[in-house]
Design an enzyme around this catalytic site. Sequence first.
Site, PDB file in Angstrom:
ATOM      1  N   ASP A  82       0.848  -1.193   0.000  1.00  0.00           N
ATOM      2  CA  ASP A  82       0.000   0.000   0.000  1.00  0.00           C
ATOM      3  C   ASP A  82       0.882   1.241   0.000  1.00  0.00           C
ATOM      4  OD1 ASP A  82      -2.434   1.361   0.081  1.00  0.00           O
ATOM      5  OD2 ASP A  82      -2.431   1.470   2.262  1.00  0.00           O
ATOM      6  N   GLU A 134      -3.480   6.065  -7.970  1.00  0.00           N
ATOM      7  CA  GLU A 134      -4.321   7.063  -7.314  1.00  0.00           C
ATOM      8  C   GLU A 134      -4.324   8.350  -8.116  1.00  0.00           C
ATOM      9  OE1 GLU A 134      -4.581   9.670  -3.170  1.00  0.00           O
ATOM     10  OE2 GLU A 134      -3.774   7.627  -3.084  1.00  0.00           O
ATOM     11  N   GLY A 203      -8.961   5.301   3.452  1.00  0.00           N
ATOM     12  CA  GLY A 203      -9.562   5.956   4.610  1.00  0.00           C
ATOM     13  C   GLY A 203     -10.950   5.443   4.909  1.00  0.00           C
ATOM     14  N   GLY A 204     -11.162   4.142   4.722  1.00  0.00           N
ATOM     15  CA  GLY A 204     -12.485   3.569   4.908  1.00  0.00           C
ATOM     16  C   GLY A 204     -13.028   3.656   6.319  1.00  0.00           C
ATOM     17  N   ASN A 225     -10.217   0.414   1.880  1.00  0.00           N
ATOM     18  CA  ASN A 225      -9.081   0.244   2.771  1.00  0.00           C
ATOM     19  C   ASN A 225      -9.519   0.613   4.187  1.00  0.00           C
ATOM     20  OD1 ASN A 225      -7.696  -0.267   0.429  1.00  0.00           O
ATOM     21  ND2 ASN A 225      -6.148   1.313   0.738  1.00  0.00           N
ATOM     22  N   VAL A 226      -9.287  -0.298   5.111  1.00  0.00           N
ATOM     23  CA  VAL A 226      -9.692  -0.070   6.504  1.00  0.00           C
ATOM     24  C   VAL A 226      -8.505  -0.405   7.405  1.00  0.00           C
ATOM     25  CG1 VAL A 226     -11.279  -0.737   8.342  1.00  0.00           C
ATOM     26  CG2 VAL A 226     -12.096  -0.621   5.973  1.00  0.00           C
TER      27      VAL A 226
END
Length: 276
Positions: A82, A134, A203-204, A225-226
């Site tokens: 990531d 991104e 930024g889940g 994404n958490v």
Amino acid sequence: MTLATLSDVLAPAFRDGYAVAGLVCLGWEDARAYVAAAEAEGVPVILQAGPSCRAHTPLPVLAAMFRTLAEGASVPVVAHLDHGNDVAECRAALDCGFTSVMFDGSRMPFADNVAATAEVVRMAHAAGASCEGEIGFVGYAGGEASLGTDPDEAARFAEGTGVDALAVSVGNVHLQRSAGAGLDEARLAAIGAATAVPLVIHGGSGVPAAQRTALARGTSVCKFNVGTELRQVFGESLRAAVLRDPDRFDRVAILSETHAPVAEAARRVLAALKPA
């Protein structure tokens, strides 16, 4: 062995209307709990090694850890880098055995981001792996501000890079400790209409659970994404274990008490993204 690439797990999600969780790992304990949660829910999981994790543990160790968990799992497991900071770091991750890399060129000028991301995409595909990029910039709680993704730029970026997944900025923020007001669904819909790739929400933890479910089932968002909300559970359970018996010093015994709470919290995240 159920080691998978990002494309392996996102293509069915994109087709059938659900999402897969990219769970941010800091070590063996949380990664193992995440795989246990995925097995309990019967869903794939993406194990993510972010910059803070990589600062603590070398890439080859993380790759071996993720691959070991995948080899023993009954569900698909993706070994994902990531926020790869540069092309060399992404190359090193692929050489170590990661099956997916995210190149983060979001701070670069548009043309430079396209060129660098396209290079990583070619490199990843040559290695039989996947690449996430991104466009726009997802900011940080208490830090850098976000820059929303422009749908036209997203379309040109996707076409110019060939990414397998596209992280976008639609009101999401990294490191948010509680759910905020929700995402900009109009902007997200415009991005989805302009592109034909699975979209990713970083930024889940700051996205309300009900909105996660709705977006997973009704939009092109196929990956959330958490990290923060699960790290909070880990920290709380570790603190409780230490305080329960201040005389204990065996870290294996202490850390073992984080497994059940973290796995249960991860199950809730995973369950909310499953197909209806």
